[in-house]
Design a protein around this motif. Structure first.
Motif, short mmCIF file in Angstrom:
data_model
loop_
_atom_site.label_atom_id
_atom_site.label_comp_id
_atom_site.label_asym_id
_atom_site.label_seq_id
_atom_site.Cartn_x
_atom_site.Cartn_y
_atom_site.Cartn_z
N CYS A 2 50.38 69.01 52.57
CA CYS A 2 51.76 69.51 52.42
C CYS A 2 51.94 70.85 51.64
O CYS A 2 50.83 71.05 50.44
N HIS A 12 58.59 68.35 50.30
CA HIS A 12 57.79 69.54 50.22
C HIS A 12 58.04 70.72 51.30
O HIS A 12 59.31 70.45 52.06
N CYS A 45 53.58 72.00 46.94
CA CYS A 45 53.57 70.69 45.86
C CYS A 45 53.75 71.37 44.32
O CYS A 45 53.32 72.43 43.91
#
Length: 71
Positions: free
Chosen positions: A68, A55, A71
């Motif tokens: 994260c 990521h 994505c």
């Protein structure tokens, strides 16, 4: 008096948590490798693990989860 201060502090903390929860983007996802609570001092670990997962970056949320980005 102590109860009123406690309730005010609790309300302030809950407001911060709710505001932080709303900042998670629709393109963010939970880290698959970060374990435990994501505290402010574990932000660098969260970023590093998210990058290792492929990521863009990562950050800790008010809900103490590692999110994260990209994505």
């Amino acid at each position: 008096m102590v109860q009123i201060k406690f309730l005010f502090a609790l309300l302030a903390v809950m407001t911060i948590v709710l505001m932080e929860a709303n900042t998670v983007s629709a393109r963010d996802c939970l880290s698959g490798t970060f374990g435990g609570a994501c505290w402010a001092w574990s932000g660098e670990k969260c970023r590093r693990l998210c990058i290792e997962e492929g990521h863009v970056s990562g950050h800790c949320s008010g809900g103490m989860k590692c999110w994260c980005e990209g994505c």
